[in-house]
Motif scaffolding. Structure first.
Motif, PDB file in Angstrom:
ATOM      1  N   GLY A  49      10.394  30.933 -30.861  1.00  0.00           N
ATOM      2  CA  GLY A  49       9.396  29.897 -31.104  1.00  0.00           C
ATOM      3  C   GLY A  49       9.939  28.494 -31.092  1.00  0.00           C
ATOM      4  N   GLU A  50      11.191  28.319 -31.452  1.00  0.00           N
ATOM      5  CA  GLU A  50      11.785  26.986 -31.531  1.00  0.00           C
ATOM      6  C   GLU A  50      13.290  27.169 -31.657  1.00  0.00           C
ATOM      7  N   PRO A  51      14.023  26.096 -31.427  1.00  0.00           N
ATOM      8  CA  PRO A  51      15.474  26.218 -31.592  1.00  0.00           C
ATOM      9  C   PRO A  51      15.783  26.579 -33.047  1.00  0.00           C
ATOM     10  N   GLN A  90       8.326  31.548 -23.146  1.00  0.00           N
ATOM     11  CA  GLN A  90       7.120  30.723 -23.285  1.00  0.00           C
ATOM     12  C   GLN A  90       5.875  31.549 -22.968  1.00  0.00           C
ATOM     13  N   THR A  91       4.728  31.020 -23.375  1.00  0.00           N
ATOM     14  CA  THR A  91       3.466  31.668 -23.014  1.00  0.00           C
ATOM     15  C   THR A  91       3.441  31.946 -21.512  1.00  0.00           C
ATOM     16  N   GLU A  92       3.925  30.995 -20.747  1.00  0.00           N
ATOM     17  CA  GLU A  92       3.872  31.092 -19.283  1.00  0.00           C
ATOM     18  C   GLU A  92       4.847  32.125 -18.720  1.00  0.00           C
ATOM     19  N   GLY A 102       9.597  22.393 -19.185  1.00  0.00           N
ATOM     20  CA  GLY A 102       9.274  21.393 -20.201  1.00  0.00           C
ATOM     21  C   GLY A 102      10.323  21.318 -21.295  1.00  0.00           C
ATOM     22  N   ASP A 103      11.349  22.161 -21.231  1.00  0.00           N
ATOM     23  CA  ASP A 103      12.409  22.158 -22.243  1.00  0.00           C
ATOM     24  C   ASP A 103      13.687  21.513 -21.715  1.00  0.00           C
ATOM     25  N   GLY A 104      14.416  20.918 -22.645  1.00  0.00           N
ATOM     26  CA  GLY A 104      15.764  20.443 -22.349  1.00  0.00           C
ATOM     27  C   GLY A 104      16.752  21.540 -22.723  1.00  0.00           C
TER      28      GLY A 104
HETATM   29  C1  6R9 Z   1       7.319  32.453 -27.156  1.00  0.00           C
HETATM   30  C2  6R9 Z   1       6.788  31.111 -27.497  1.00  0.00           C
HETATM   31  C3  6R9 Z   1       7.191  27.907 -25.941  1.00  0.00           C
HETATM   32  C4  6R9 Z   1       8.135  26.815 -26.362  1.00  0.00           C
HETATM   33  C5  6R9 Z   1       9.311  26.670 -25.438  1.00  0.00           C
HETATM   34  C6  6R9 Z   1      10.368  26.089 -26.366  1.00  0.00           C
HETATM   35  C7  6R9 Z   1      10.088  26.782 -27.689  1.00  0.00           C
HETATM   36  C8  6R9 Z   1      10.502  29.278 -27.848  1.00  0.00           C
HETATM   37  C9  6R9 Z   1      12.614  29.333 -28.339  1.00  0.00           C
HETATM   38  C10 6R9 Z   1      12.233  27.982 -28.175  1.00  0.00           C
HETATM   39  C11 6R9 Z   1      14.376  27.290 -28.609  1.00  0.00           C
HETATM   40  C12 6R9 Z   1      13.983  29.598 -28.680  1.00  0.00           C
HETATM   41  N1  6R9 Z   1      10.910  27.993 -27.881  1.00  0.00           N
HETATM   42  N2  6R9 Z   1      11.522  30.097 -28.130  1.00  0.00           N
HETATM   43  N3  6R9 Z   1      13.116  26.970 -28.301  1.00  0.00           N
HETATM   44  N4  6R9 Z   1      14.829  28.541 -28.800  1.00  0.00           N
HETATM   45  N5  6R9 Z   1      14.437  30.846 -28.892  1.00  0.00           N
HETATM   46  O1  6R9 Z   1       7.162  30.524 -28.481  1.00  0.00           O
HETATM   47  O2  6R9 Z   1       5.863  30.607 -26.613  1.00  0.00           O
HETATM   48  O3  6R9 Z   1       4.207  29.194 -27.917  1.00  0.00           O
HETATM   49  O4  6R9 Z   1       4.412  29.056 -25.398  1.00  0.00           O
HETATM   50  O5  6R9 Z   1       6.171  28.098 -26.902  1.00  0.00           O
HETATM   51  O6  6R9 Z   1       8.700  27.141 -27.631  1.00  0.00           O
HETATM   52  O7  6R9 Z   1      10.178  24.720 -26.508  1.00  0.00           O
HETATM   53  O8  6R9 Z   1       8.990  25.835 -24.357  1.00  0.00           O
HETATM   54  P1  6R9 Z   1       5.083  29.231 -26.716  1.00  0.00           P
END
Ligand code: 6R9
Length: 603
Positions: free
Chosen positions: A341-343, A369-371, A453-455
């Motif tokens: 979900g996030e770092p 990601q959702t995509e 969309g991620d760095g």
């Molecule tokens: C599965 C989910 C996607 C965005 C993604 C990124 C962040 C998801 C992460 C992560 C760092 C991880 N993200 N997993 N960042 N480490 N293990 O969360 O889907 O709701 O579409 O979000 O979440 O920024 O681009 P979604």
């Protein structure tokens, strides 16, 4: 039973303008519900498919074997058919975390209908927008939901949404709490009454691999949320395979993803991934810290959970409550743990590893990601060296590429924008009703590449570290939120002339929502108005969009062509107080605005 028909074709995708399109296994045939349910009846019909843990720990849990799941899904499928739902029709699900949510998803898949699950925390306005966008004529909801001891008035919200979504014709209401709700006899019916009338066997439709399975709305950097569309064959393969390998699934295990089915994690790793593998999936109605901060670990003990999958934000909030809430539980059943979900900050990673897992459970930090439909960058437990905070290595077939600001690929060690160079089976196929938007959003920033969309940073060992979003999407408690969505909600308020929203670092949520608001002339910048605006955004979008900070601003920093310079607003929200540190502001129409914003910082 609908048998799988092996495809002779695999990847026929192209990211290039002109012949753009994504397709996998185009001549394969299958039914997702048959693969997640029927296929297991012979070998594990009496094994638990779903364990349901209610919000209230005093209430009994429920278990559904694969045989029972089959019956429930078949009944639900007949009820949908009876309501006129057929192949390709969109069915909106607005449900709490109850087993019927999984039954309904699988029932849609069984008859070839496309489900669109809307998170139960979204407002009637947000729900109505999602119903109308995909012309869904039917909503499956519950009388009420329960979360952390509180009641969520789902049916009432659907009634309010119906007033805004004229195409909605049918509402089927699952009795979850038994609460008294208004029913419109011409439109509404209780699920249990319909289900009592139908057969417990319903054949699964034969679907082509490229037929749509579901759509799921997600936030982007511009405009309204997009309905991301997933396929039948490619998606199921990706959900199944990543579940099997990233979680090293073994027969007899109990897997628990603490996400809500309203998010993609709930789709891929509560429902489709575990069930396609014949696993046992735990569904939890409640929240990790109610009634006490030990709840999550008590649920692990009660159901002998072997694999736990949760979000860093949940870990950070539990970590601050103190270790004793963890150590008083056993957690002996845990073998593997994951995050998504996030770092994840290394401190939370270590706490998860050392305090929760007592050093014995590998942690898989799964980036996707959702995509993407399922995991894209993730350790494979036992095979990949783990590093706190790194998602480590790409999954099989995934080709990540880091590109710099000029679109040039970064080789070896370095940092850049994360792209994926070629298609994978679980990739989203389109945005509902707007294929051009799909192409524009993901494939034009760096032509020929999918832009996430991620760095991201790649270290000397070739491990990937996601650094967060580089676009106007913020990640609040692991939930994606477009700053544009919050801005449009704010400017709908009569007092607001203009709004700009940015993220700022937040200890628990990861990122918080910081809103700069310019008022219409004659409006007074009072604390009451500030509170009213917070309430307004919550009712327009839902509690997950609650602004943490609202700063009233006489004006916003804009370029002479009228573009808001978010870079500056982000820095100020992060706590930058020196105008010199904000970089070049010479292109601003009114540079004096910046000092004014710094002087009146709201935190
Ligand atoms: C599965 C989910 C996607 C965005 C993604 C990124 C962040 C998801 C992460 C992560 C760092 C991880 N993200 N997993 N960042 N480490 N293990 O969360 O889907 O709701 O579409 O979000 O979440 O920024 O681009 P979604």
């Amino acid at each position: 039973m609908c048998r799988n028909q092996t495809p002779t074709r695999a990847d026929e995708s192209s990211f290039a303008e002109g012949d753009f399109g994504i397709s996998w296994f185009s001549d394969g045939m299958l039914n997702v519900s048959a693969n997640c349910v029927d296929r297991h009846l012979e070998t594990r019909g009496d094994q638990a498919a779903i364990i349901w843990e209610p919000d209230d720990p005093e209430e009994p849990a429920r278990r559904f074997t694969y045989r029972q799941l089959h019956e429930e899904v078949c009944r639900f499928a007949h009820v949908l058919k009876g309501a006129g739902v057929g192949r390709g029709d969109r069915v909106t699900l607005y449900l709490p975390m109850i087993p019927e949510a999984a039954f309904a998803m699988l029932a849609c898949a069984r008859i070839g209908a496309i489900h669109s699950v809307v998170f139960g925390g979204f407002s009637p306005e947000a729900l109505a927008g999602r119903i109308s966008d995909c012309d869904s004529r039917i909503v499956i909801t519950a009388d009420e939901g329960r979360r952390g001891g509180r009641i969520v008035p789902l049916k009432r919200n659907v009634d309010a949404a119906a007033a805004l979504a004229p195409g909605l014709e049918r509402v089927i209401v699952v009795r979850a709490t038994g609460g008294d709700v208004a029913m419109d006899p011409a439109r509404d019916a209780y699920y249990d009454e319909l289900a009592a009338e139908v057969s417990a066997d319903c054949p699964a439709e034969a679907m082509a691999a490229e037929d749509p399975l579901f759509l799921l709305y997600t936030s982007g950097s511009t405009g309204k949320p997009k309905g991301v569309l997933h396929s039948t064959g490619g998606y199921l393969l990706w959900a199944a395979m990543t579940f099997d390998l990233a979680f090293d699934h073994r027969p007899g295990e109990v897997f628990w993803s603490s996400a809500d089915v309203g998010w993609v994690t709930g789709h891929s790793y509560i429902v489709y991934g575990p069930l396609a593998n014949g696993g046992t999936t735990l569904m939890f109605e409640g929240v990790p810290n109610w009634p006490t901060p030990s709840r999550i670990w008590e649920v692990v003990d009660r159901h002998r959970v072997t694999t736990l999958y949760t979000a860093p934000t949940a870990l950070r909030s539990l970590m601050k409550e103190g270790d004793e809430h963890v150590t008083r539980t056993s957690r002996a059943s845990l073998r593997l743990m994951g995050t998504v979900g996030e770092p994840i900050n290394p401190e939370a990673w270590r706490w998860y590893h050392e305090v929760v897992g007592e050093g014995r459970c590998p942690i898989v930090d799964t980036w996707w990601q959702t995509e993407t439909g399922g995991h894209m960058i993730t350790p494979l437990p036992g095979a990949t060296d783990l590093k706190p905070g790194a998602a480590t290595k790409p999954f099989f077939g995934v080709e990540p590429l880091l590109v710099d600001g000029n679109g040039v690929a970064v080789e070896g060690e370095g940092e850049g924008n994360l792209c994926i160079a070629r298609s994978w089976p679980g990739q989203a196929r389109t945005v509902w009703g707007d294929h051009e938007r799909f192409f524009q959003t993901y494939f034009t920033t760096y032509p020929g590449l999918y832009f996430t969309g991620d760095g991201c940073r790649r270290d000397a060992d070739g491990d990937y570290w996601i650094t967060g979003r580089v676009d106007d999407v913020i990640n609040v408690s692991g939930h994606r939120m477009g700053t544009a969505e919050v801005e449009s909600a704010l400017v709908l308020h009569e007092a607001v002339a203009e709004a700009a929203v940015v993220g700022f670092p937040h200890d628990i949520k990861g990122q918080g929502i910081y809103a700069y608001v310019t008022l219409n002339s004659g409006e007074e910048a009072t604390d009451e108005l500030r509170q009213a605006l917070v309430k307004w955004v919550r009712s327009e979008i839902g509690p997950i969009a609650t602004p943490d900070v609202i700063q009233f601003a006489p004006g916003l920093p804009k370029t002479r062509s009228g573009k808001i310079m978010r870079r500056i607003l982000r820095k100020i929200a992060e706590g930058e107080v020196s105008p010199q540190a904000l970089g070049d502001i010479s292109t601003l129409a009114e540079p004096a605005i910046v000092e004014e914003l710094i002087r009146n910082r709201a935190r």
